[in-house]
Scaffold this active site. Structure first.
Site, PDB file in Angstrom:
ATOM      1  N   SER A 217       0.851  -1.191   0.000  1.00  0.00           N
ATOM      2  CA  SER A 217       0.000   0.000   0.000  1.00  0.00           C
ATOM      3  C   SER A 217       0.885   1.239   0.000  1.00  0.00           C
ATOM      4  O   SER A 217       1.727   1.396   0.888  1.00  0.00           O
ATOM      5  CB  SER A 217      -0.894   0.017   1.242  1.00  0.00           C
ATOM      6  OG  SER A 217      -1.813  -1.049   1.215  1.00  0.00           O
ATOM      7  N   GLY A 219      -0.419   4.494  -0.082  1.00  0.00           N
ATOM      8  CA  GLY A 219      -1.252   5.651   0.199  1.00  0.00           C
ATOM      9  C   GLY A 219      -1.884   6.198  -1.067  1.00  0.00           C
ATOM     10  O   GLY A 219      -2.476   5.453  -1.856  1.00  0.00           O
ATOM     11  N   GLY A 222      -1.399   4.579  -4.517  1.00  0.00           N
ATOM     12  CA  GLY A 222      -2.039   3.328  -4.903  1.00  0.00           C
ATOM     13  C   GLY A 222      -1.368   2.081  -4.367  1.00  0.00           C
ATOM     14  O   GLY A 222      -0.843   2.053  -3.258  1.00  0.00           O
ATOM     15  N   ASP A 249      -7.152  -2.243   5.395  1.00  0.00           N
ATOM     16  CA  ASP A 249      -7.919  -3.441   5.696  1.00  0.00           C
ATOM     17  C   ASP A 249      -8.882  -3.763   4.546  1.00  0.00           C
ATOM     18  O   ASP A 249      -9.143  -4.930   4.248  1.00  0.00           O
ATOM     19  CB  ASP A 249      -8.694  -3.257   6.997  1.00  0.00           C
ATOM     20  CG  ASP A 249      -7.782  -2.863   8.145  1.00  0.00           C
ATOM     21  OD1 ASP A 249      -6.619  -3.315   8.145  1.00  0.00           O
ATOM     22  OD2 ASP A 249      -8.210  -2.099   9.023  1.00  0.00           O
TER      23      ASP A 249
END
Length: 307
Positions: A217, A219, A222, A249
């Site tokens: 991840s 942020g 992407g 999550d």
């Protein structure tokens, strides 16, 4: 069914204020209370997507009782949490609606005794029988040994159940050596594992350390995935403002759904990126708006990267 493990569950509180100003009093415009902890958030999203899901881990005290009360009415979700003497932690997210930003306060995890860990291990072994996949999510609470996730990964592999690991630090380092099918670090966790802050190099390095697939991840930048089929990125053209709590999550939930459904990687990553953004935009931590997800999905750009 899909099994999610949350060894450090939480009761998540979200407050909305027009503007967050230090050293002043605030009138809360809206408040929400949700069952939380990474694997719990994953399970709620999976259930909303139509997958039968079982939640295990630990819950205790009045906070744990409230968490279980909130889980009980969720369709498609089964509570298999192990009771503890210590009280489940709380988290607080204060959302500044004017700036579209959130500030978080996380209590430490509750202590787990040796007897409680043994009870959990027995419950986990029982639940693996019949699981289509398992996700091991979040930090380890006090009292649980640092190699716990490696132990749980090996148990899942021995049972023939695909396993996803989402944690950081030394638990990630030891867990990835047990060869999970998928790990989902964020950029900071990945840098801590590999020593590199260049995402492509670090993601591929993490895969060489034992994971079958690594999805990072990044942020607003992407997702980046190192898979047996190649290196892929998925990103929205414009960042979405809001509370990022639970966005990672939602990525895990989408990846698990894609794993169980055997969805091709480009489609799987687009689904994960859109679901994460829809979670950021939601008014409460760990929730997502299905309509916003549907609107965002066609906007995701998925690109096959050079190795």
């Amino acid at each position: 069914m899909i099994l999610t493990v949350t060894l450090s569950t939480a009761l998540d509180l979200t407050y909305e204020v027009p503007a967050l100003v230090p050293r002043t009093s605030h009138r809360v415009a809206r408040g929400a209370e949700r069952p939380g902890g990474k694997g719990v958030n994953v399970a709620r999203v999976l259930a909303a997507l139509g997958h039968e899901t079982v939640v295990t881990g630990f819950a205790g005290g009045p906070t744990g009782d409230r968490l279980r009360e909130l889980l009980a009415p969720v369709p498609g979700l089964t509570d298999a949490l192990v009771a503890t003497e210590a009280t489940t932690r709380r988290t607080l997210a204060v959302v500044d609606t004017g700036a579209g930003e959130a500030t978080r306060f996380d209590e430490p995890g509750a202590d787990v005794t040796a007897a409680e860990w043994t009870a959990f291990r027995e419950r986990y072994a029982e639940l693996l029988d019949g699981a289509a996949a398992v996700a091991l999510c979040g930090d380890l609470p006090p009292g649980v040994h640092v190699g716990a996730y490696a132990e749980l990964v090996r148990a899942a592999r021995a049972a023939g159940v695909p396993v996803l690991l989402d944690t950081g630090g030394e638990p990630l380092r030891r867990g990835i050596a047990a060869r999970p099918d998928l790990v989902k670090p964020d950029a900071g966790e990945l840098a801590g594992l590999t020593g590199s802050r260049e995402p492509r190099r670090a993601t591929q390095d993490a895969r060489r350390r034992g994971a079958h697939t690594v999805v990072t991840s990044l942020g607003a930048d992407g997702l980046l995935a190192a898979t047996p089929d190649g290196l892929w990125s998925a990103v929205l053209p414009d960042p979405v403002r809001g509370d990022p709590t639970g966005a990672g999550d939602s990525v895990v939930a989408a990846l698990l759904a894609g794993l169980v459904d055997d969805t091709p990687w480009p489609e799987r990553l687009a689904h994960a990126a859109a679901l994460a953004a829809a979670t950021v935009a939601a008014p409460a931590a760990g929730e997502y708006d299905p309509k916003r997800h549907a609107d965002l999905l066609p906007q995701v750009r998925v690109t096959e990267e050079s190795a």
